[in-house]
Write a protein that holds these residues in place. Structure first.
Motif, PDB file in Angstrom:
ATOM      1  N   VAL A 152       0.741  -1.217   0.019  1.00 38.54           N
ATOM      2  CA  VAL A 152      -0.014   0.109   0.249  1.00 38.54           C
ATOM      3  C   VAL A 152       0.454   1.300  -0.513  1.00 38.54           C
ATOM      4  CG1 VAL A 152      -1.739   1.225   1.282  1.00 38.54           C
ATOM      5  CG2 VAL A 152      -1.680  -0.942   0.841  1.00 38.54           C
ATOM      6  N   ALA A 153       1.497   1.471   0.485  1.00 37.21           N
ATOM      7  CA  ALA A 153       2.505   2.579   0.713  1.00 37.21           C
ATOM      8  C   ALA A 153       3.638   2.561  -0.500  1.00 37.21           C
ATOM      9  CB  ALA A 153       3.873   2.569   1.679  1.00 37.21           C
ATOM     10  N   LYS A 154       3.906   1.157  -1.201  1.00 35.28           N
ATOM     11  CA  LYS A 154       4.699   1.695  -2.348  1.00 35.28           C
ATOM     12  C   LYS A 154       3.731   2.541  -3.361  1.00 35.28           C
ATOM     13  CE  LYS A 154       8.053  -1.876  -2.535  1.00 35.28           C
ATOM     14  NZ  LYS A 154       8.611  -3.019  -3.067  1.00 35.28           N
ATOM     15  N   ALA A 155       1.894   1.467  -3.295  1.00 35.98           N
ATOM     16  CA  ALA A 155       1.755   2.457  -4.228  1.00 35.98           C
ATOM     17  C   ALA A 155       0.792   3.376  -3.744  1.00 35.98           C
ATOM     18  CB  ALA A 155       0.040   1.521  -3.958  1.00 35.98           C
ATOM     19  N   VAL A 156       0.886   4.440  -2.691  1.00 34.38           N
ATOM     20  CA  VAL A 156       0.809   5.655  -2.650  1.00 34.38           C
ATOM     21  C   VAL A 156       1.778   5.919  -2.891  1.00 34.38           C
ATOM     22  CG1 VAL A 156       0.218   7.556  -0.402  1.00 34.38           C
ATOM     23  CG2 VAL A 156      -0.966   5.300  -0.780  1.00 34.38           C
ATOM     24  N   LEU A 157       2.558   5.907  -2.905  1.00 32.83           N
ATOM     25  CA  LEU A 157       4.396   6.625  -3.640  1.00 32.83           C
ATOM     26  C   LEU A 157       4.561   6.688  -5.087  1.00 32.83           C
ATOM     27  CD1 LEU A 157       6.971   8.165  -2.267  1.00 32.83           C
ATOM     28  CD2 LEU A 157       7.742   5.533  -2.871  1.00 32.83           C
ATOM     29  N   VAL A 188       1.681   6.607  -7.025  1.00 33.93           N
ATOM     30  CA  VAL A 188       0.406   7.355  -7.312  1.00 33.93           C
ATOM     31  C   VAL A 188       1.411   9.536  -6.998  1.00 33.93           C
ATOM     32  CG1 VAL A 188      -1.681   8.505  -6.221  1.00 33.93           C
ATOM     33  CG2 VAL A 188      -1.587   6.261  -7.251  1.00 33.93           C
ATOM     34  N   ILE A 189       2.057   9.432  -5.762  1.00 31.26           N
ATOM     35  CA  ILE A 189       2.256  10.424  -5.326  1.00 31.26           C
ATOM     36  C   ILE A 189       2.726  10.998  -6.431  1.00 31.26           C
ATOM     37  CG2 ILE A 189       3.545  11.929  -3.939  1.00 31.26           C
ATOM     38  CD1 ILE A 189       1.794  10.166  -1.673  1.00 31.26           C
ATOM     39  N   SER A 194       1.235  11.805  -9.766  1.00 31.17           N
ATOM     40  CA  SER A 194       0.930  13.006 -10.124  1.00 31.17           C
ATOM     41  C   SER A 194       1.948  14.184 -10.341  1.00 31.17           C
ATOM     42  CB  SER A 194      -0.083  12.969  -8.838  1.00 31.17           C
ATOM     43  OG  SER A 194       1.062  12.807  -7.784  1.00 31.17           O
ATOM     44  N   TRP A 235      -1.546  19.406  -2.669  1.00 31.81           N
ATOM     45  CA  TRP A 235      -2.190  19.272  -1.048  1.00 31.81           C
ATOM     46  C   TRP A 235      -1.883  20.469  -0.619  1.00 31.81           C
ATOM     47  CZ3 TRP A 235       2.234  15.680  -0.589  1.00 31.81           C
ATOM     48  CH2 TRP A 235       1.892  14.129  -1.540  1.00 31.81           C
TER      49      TRP A 235
END
Length: 159
Positions: free
Chosen positions: A4-9, A11-12, A15, A129
């Protein structure tokens, strides 16, 4: 949890990359506007062998009214230099220079080169953000032209 942390990173980072590409997409029309305005100023400067104050103010106002240039309008500079390295921006009425020495005149004789340069700052911005991150990218474009007008108050032949 690590996935999950890799996926969030991911995505960030993707973007941010998309936002950077979007800024680059706006940069090219901005730079083309800078080039075309430099060309327009060079054409007018070539006609009189110097830039009259009225056209200088018109060119500055045109650039200040453009959407992206409006963000950093105080950092727009237009400079015109003649072959002697002096500024070639002068008064609208060229007759006031007739009785002055040649070193006080902003213009030179026909055939002399002139350099027109416009400097501006591109606001390279990314909002993450709700926080705006900005870098100022100083850009300039320089164009050489040749004076076309013959002035009777200047010597045509130089030794």
């Amino acid at each position: 949890m690590r996935g999950v942390a890799k996926a969030v990173l991911g995505v960030i980072l993707s973007s941010v990359a998309i936002l950077l590409l979007l800024n680059l997409a706006f940069f090219f029309p901005w730079y083309m506007t800078l080039i075309s305005e430099t060309y327009n100023v060079a054409q007018v400067v070539a006609g009189d062998n110097y830039m009259k104050e009225l056209y200088y103010e018109d060119a500055m106002n045109r650039l200040r009214e453009r959407p992206i240039f409006r963000d950093k309008e105080d950092k727009i500079e237009i400079s015109v230099t003649n072959a002697d390295g002096r500024s070639a921006i002068g008064d609208d009425d060229e007759t006031i220079y007739y009785d002055r020495p040649e070193s006080d005149k902003p213009y030179l004789q026909r055939g002399e080169p002139l350099e027109v340069e416009i400097k501006a700052v591109y606001p390279f911005t990314v909002t993450l953000w709700g926080e705006k991150l900005e870098r100022e990218l100083p850009v300039s474009f320089k164009l050489s032209t040749t004076g076309l007008k013959h002035y009777k108050d200047l010597n045509y032949y130089t030794d």
